[in-house]
Design a protein around this motif. Structure first.
Motif, PDB file in Angstrom:
ATOM      1  N   HIS A 122       0.842  -1.197   0.000  1.00  9.43           N
ATOM      2  CA  HIS A 122       0.000   0.000   0.000  1.00  9.43           C
ATOM      3  C   HIS A 122       0.876   1.245   0.000  1.00  9.43           C
ATOM      4  O   HIS A 122       1.606   1.519   0.949  1.00  9.43           O
ATOM      5  N   ARG A 176      -1.770  -6.793   0.531  1.00  6.69           N
ATOM      6  CA  ARG A 176      -1.528  -5.368   0.292  1.00  6.69           C
ATOM      7  C   ARG A 176      -0.864  -4.680   1.483  1.00  6.69           C
ATOM      8  O   ARG A 176      -1.050  -3.486   1.710  1.00  6.69           O
ATOM      9  N   ALA A 212      -7.520   0.242  -3.869  1.00  4.29           N
ATOM     10  CA  ALA A 212      -8.242  -0.554  -2.868  1.00  4.29           C
ATOM     11  C   ALA A 212      -9.378   0.286  -2.296  1.00  4.29           C
ATOM     12  O   ALA A 212      -9.494   0.503  -1.087  1.00  4.29           O
ATOM     13  N   THR A 229      -0.477  -0.545  -4.438  1.00  4.74           N
ATOM     14  CA  THR A 229      -1.833  -0.234  -4.003  1.00  4.74           C
ATOM     15  C   THR A 229      -1.946   1.248  -3.666  1.00  4.74           C
ATOM     16  O   THR A 229      -1.016   1.838  -3.099  1.00  4.74           O
ATOM     17  N   PHE A 238      -3.449  -0.707  -8.056  1.00  4.33           N
ATOM     18  CA  PHE A 238      -4.627  -1.355  -7.474  1.00  4.33           C
ATOM     19  C   PHE A 238      -5.264  -0.361  -6.514  1.00  4.33           C
ATOM     20  O   PHE A 238      -4.737  -0.100  -5.431  1.00  4.33           O
TER      21      PHE A 238
END
Length: 433
Positions: free
Chosen positions: A77, A285, A120, A99, A118
């Motif tokens: 992340h 993540r 999230a 992320t 990504f």
């Protein structure tokens, strides 16, 4: 990922930034290591945030061993550090992607050349949706994913794809949630209905997988917490397999993702049980693993070793992030005031005193701070340290503290310094919060 030589140059260090020495002109980041700065020699203005390079490498190696053993992939992340230089380290170590959580974070990661992102989160609102679609139109190498948990949002995304003329479908994952939790469908029936809704719009949307977030589950006891996490992960497995049975997934690898920085051991084990045809990607993540911390994640890692003792074979994490400051005052025998505060560290848990050093002796090394020293309060620029009356600390001494929750310390610094084990600065890290 864009070649690093083709990226925009990161701005050099400027003396008006916290933790940066007085400079006559901005200093390019690639020149920092040549300055010979040393924290213990008082070459940095205080307070200063530092990252121990040896601990950073140790933590990165730990995660590589975990991923190799479990078969999971990692999209760390980016919100934790928002530091492209640390993203680079994570990608060099084999991360699947980065992320992100917000449109701003999407723009930072893409600006610095990271091509698999990504989100999230749900992609909501005209500006955010337009931003992503326009990036996808202008950059055919961008591989972007986001979450949906409602037909309303899925319809908004599908309409925007058509209206803005995107010639490839937007990849989405159905998010599973739980009662009382954050976002996500609350039941298997809701999740499956949404997956069917997405799959019925193949020109605009591609169902790339199923996702959930278990990181904020907390019950009265550790056993109850683990049981609820396992139950939630079972719901992800059930939805994932139901979508596979109905052949709702778009062509290509299918992603099954959960796992913040707390329960990714359970996530890797549980999601690996999903039965689905084709290539499966089990995606965790975690973000805080890279720098770790001295409090919250130290305790969470201890709990991980209890419930998953096999992870001890990979070694242990080390706290890489510290904040150093001066003893500003000792107004009472049992009270020391340190020159840092809420502007400099996270404070959901108060920082832990780690070491102290008396400047002036080049042969000395930092000494561990003994029991009985505790930060008991923070104001904006000051820390209240309770000490034994015979504590050696005096005005002008340097004190280093360990922090809790790296995300909420990184965001207080535009510049953090990489140091070796002798606290010599070997580089500087710029953040983009």
């Amino acid at each position: 990922m864009t070649s690093r030589s083709e990226r925009p140059a990161q701005r050099g260090l400027d003396a008006i930034e916290k933790g940066v020495p007085a400079l006559a002109q901005p200093l390019p980041l690639d020149q920092v290591a040549h300055q010979g700065w040393n924290l213990l020699r008082e070459d940095l203005p205080m307070p200063a945030a530092i990252i121990k390079a040896s601990a950073l490498r140790n933590n990165s190696d730990w995660m590589r061993r975990f991923l190799a053993a479990t078969g999971a992939k990692l999209a760390p992340h980016g919100k934790t550090t928002m530091a492209p230089a640390l993203f680079d380290m994570q990608m060099d170590d084999g991360a699947w992607g980065i992320t992100v959580a917000t449109p701003h974070q999407i723009q930072v990661a893409h600006r610095f050349g990271f091509k698999r992102l990504f989100l999230a989160n749900q992609l909501v609102g005209r500006t955010a949706i337009s931003l992503v679609i326009d990036l996808l139109k202008s950059d055919p190498e961008l591989d972007f994913y986001c979450l949906v948990d409602s037909e309303a949002n899925a319809e908004q995304l599908a309409s925007a794809v058509a209206e803005r003329g995107l010639e490839r479908p937007l990849k989405v994952l159905v998010e599973m949630g739980y009662l009382g939790g954050r976002t996500g469908c609350r039941t298997l029936e809701q999740g499956l209905a949404l997956a069917r809704f997405v799959a019925a719009r193949p020109q605009a949307l591609a169902l790339a997988g199923v996702e959930g977030f278990e990181g904020i589950i907390r019950e009265h006891t550790e056993e109850e917490t683990i049981a609820k996490v396992e139950t939630f992960l079972d719901s992800l497995v059930a939805l994932s397999e139901a979508c596979a049975t109905e052949r709702l997934y778009a062509p290509g690898p299918t992603i099954f993702s959960a796992g913040g920085s707390t329960f990714y051991d359970l996530v890797a084990a549980k999601l690996s049980q999903i039965e689905a045809p084709g290539e499966r990607i089990i995606l965790i993540r975690a973000g805080c693993y890279l720098t770790h911390d001295s409090l919250m994640y130290t305790e969470l890692f201890r709990r991980m070793t209890v419930r998953s003792p096999e992870v001890e074979a990979f070694g242990a994490y080390s706290a890489a992030l510290e904040v150093w400051s001066y003893v500003q005052s000792r107004p009472e025998p049992g009270r020391v005031i340190l020159a840092f505060g809420k502007r400099d560290v996270s404070y959901d848990h108060l920082p832990r005193p780690l070491a102290w050093y008396r400047p002036g002796d080049p042969t000395a090394t930092p000494q561990a701070i003994s029991d009985g020293h505790a930060v008991v309060n923070l104001s904006d620029q000051h820390a209240f340290l309770d000490v034994p009356e015979d504590s050696p600390l005096q005005v002008g001494d340097l004190v280093g503290v360990g922090i809790s929750h790296p995300c909420l310390t990184f965001d207080k610094w535009q510049v953090l310094h990489l140091v070796d084990d002798a606290y010599t600065v070997t580089g500087s890290i710029r953040t983009y919060f």
